[in-house]
Scaffold this motif. Structure first.
Motif, PDB file in Angstrom:
ATOM      1  N   ASN A  80       0.865  -1.178   0.000  1.00 16.74           N
ATOM      2  CA  ASN A  80       0.000   0.000   0.000  1.00 16.74           C
ATOM      3  C   ASN A  80       0.900   1.226   0.000  1.00 16.74           C
ATOM      4  N   THR A 102      -6.102   3.971  -9.572  1.00  7.87           N
ATOM      5  CA  THR A 102      -7.417   3.357  -9.395  1.00  7.87           C
ATOM      6  C   THR A 102      -8.145   3.991  -8.213  1.00  7.87           C
ATOM      7  N   ASP A 104      -9.365   2.384  -5.683  1.00  6.29           N
ATOM      8  CA  ASP A 104      -8.830   1.778  -4.461  1.00  6.29           C
ATOM      9  C   ASP A 104      -7.513   2.433  -4.054  1.00  6.29           C
ATOM     10  N   GLN A 105      -6.650   2.713  -5.029  1.00  6.00           N
ATOM     11  CA  GLN A 105      -5.381   3.369  -4.719  1.00  6.00           C
ATOM     12  C   GLN A 105      -5.607   4.776  -4.181  1.00  6.00           C
ATOM     13  N   TYR A 106      -6.572   5.487  -4.745  1.00  5.03           N
ATOM     14  CA  TYR A 106      -6.878   6.836  -4.262  1.00  5.03           C
ATOM     15  C   TYR A 106      -7.358   6.793  -2.817  1.00  5.03           C
ATOM     16  N   ARG A 107      -8.180   5.803  -2.502  1.00  5.44           N
ATOM     17  CA  ARG A 107      -8.652   5.658  -1.126  1.00  5.44           C
ATOM     18  C   ARG A 107      -7.499   5.363  -0.175  1.00  5.44           C
ATOM     19  N   GLU A 108      -6.552   4.524  -0.626  1.00  5.85           N
ATOM     20  CA  GLU A 108      -5.375   4.222   0.191  1.00  5.85           C
ATOM     21  C   GLU A 108      -4.551   5.478   0.446  1.00  5.85           C
ATOM     22  N   LYS A 111      -6.176   7.681   2.930  1.00  3.19           N
ATOM     23  CA  LYS A 111      -6.102   7.124   4.287  1.00  3.19           C
ATOM     24  C   LYS A 111      -4.713   7.311   4.885  1.00  3.19           C
TER      25      LYS A 111
END
Length: 359
Positions: A80, A102, A104-108, A111
């Motif tokens: 991550n 992606t 998901d990567q943006y959310r990571e 966070k």
């Protein structure tokens, strides 16, 4: 070439008032830094250059940074973005490759760096590498030359009842024997009515007298790709086949002659498309006239109806008009063109004249 590209990234940082630029696409990592790995990230600031990769590439990265001392290597230990946390403080403004990151990567990222502001750069980073360096062009010329030699060796092997799959694999083997690192993409070999599938997959269709043979393939040298398509007839060509082939050839020749740096992608597309439309085949040419080539087989600039951006000097594009008639067959002729101020240098040299192969 990496120094001008690093400077171009830093120009984006300055213009967009960023603190950092995060490069996550492995191909753009290679273009900008010169370091190649399937998993690598760059963190660029006005003062520093950070390279991140995992254990598999650790020693290679250390050697790279030892030879290129402006880069500092850090090991990725988790899958991550936690590895960024020690390197980014406070309310940073980080430019990201929003065209490839992606959800998901943006959310990571959000966070891991909750105080940071993420600025979408869209294709701004990818645009930096559209113009190719002399060494990159030399690699593509070498890949194209292998393709020309391979096709010449392949033609005598074309016989009645061979399958599309056999021909595609035979061509890939010849390319490898001549020095290609790997196929630039999945080789296309299509016979007869199946040649009307612009990107069809080779199958068990056997070659018969009177068939079109469409071959689209590429080679790789130093990671850089080539791309060429030729269409043949197995035996004497029919009147219809000659008409289709002649129309495509006129369109392709005209586009190659017109191509030059500074020309808009849609203007070059129009040169080829107008000839095919005048021949009455406009609805049977459903894809763009070409695309950029480099470390990717398809990259910017696009040669199609909608790209109105000028194409820069030293970019390499394909010129590949085609006509595809369902249940009859298709013709595509494709070359790679290096765009210069006063025209285009064609990098692929296999004959474009209608070739009727002996049965």
């Amino acid at each position: 070439m990496t120094a001008p590209r690093i400077n171009a990234v830093r120009k984006i940082i300055s213009e967009r008032r960023l603190t950092h630029a995060l490069v996550t696409d492995p191909v753009d990592v290679a273009y900008i830094s010169g370091f190649r790995a399937s998993n690598a990230t760059l963190l660029i600031t006005p003062q520093s250059l950070g390279l991140f990769t995992d254990f598999r590439y650790m020693e290679t990265a250390r050697e790279f940074c030892a030879a290129n001392r402006k880069w500092k290597f850090s090991l990725i230990e988790e899958s991550n973005f936690k590895f960024l946390k020690p390197h980014i403080e406070g309310r940073a403004a980080i430019g990201i490759q929003s065209d490839t990151v992606t959800l998901d990567q943006y959310r990571e990222l959000s966070k891991v760096l909750p105080k940071a502001k993420f600025i979408h750069l869209s294709s701004g980073i990818a645009n930096i590498s559209v113009s190719k360096s002399d060494s990159e062009i030399a690699s593509m010329k070498a890949a194209a030359a292998i393709g020309d030699k391979a096709l010449k060796k392949l033609l005598p092997l074309i016989k009645k009842n061979i399958t599309e799959t056999w021909l595609a694999r035979a061509l890939e083997n010849i390319c490898a024997a001549l020095g290609s690192e790997k196929p630039a993409f999945d080789t296309i070999a299509l016979f007869g009515e199946r040649s009307a599938l612009p990107h069809g997959h080779p199958g068990s269709r056997k070659l018969r007298r009177g068939d079109f043979i469409l071959i689209d393939f590429g080679c790789t040298v130093n990671g850089f790709r080539s791309d060429m398509t030729r269409t043949f007839v197995f035996g004497p060509a029919s009147v219809e086949q000659r008409e289709i082939y002649g129309t495509v050839l006129r369109a392709q020749r005209a586009a190659c002659k017109a191509a030059r740096a500074g020309m808009r992608g849609n203007a070059l597309d129009s040169v080829a498309r107008s000839i095919i439309e005048e021949g009455g085949y406009g609805k049977l040419f459903g894809h763009g006239t070409g695309h950029g080539v480099g470390l990717r087989i398809h990259e910017k600039p696009r040669v199609n109806k909608i790209n109105n951006a000028p194409m820069p000097k030293n970019c390499v594009v394909t010129i590949e008009p085609g006509i595809y008639i369902p249940n009859v067959g298709g013709v595509r002729i494709e070359d790679m063109a290096l765009l210069k101020k006063d025209g285009a240098e064609i990098l692929t040299h296999s004959t474009r004249k209608l070739t009727e192969l002996p049965v």
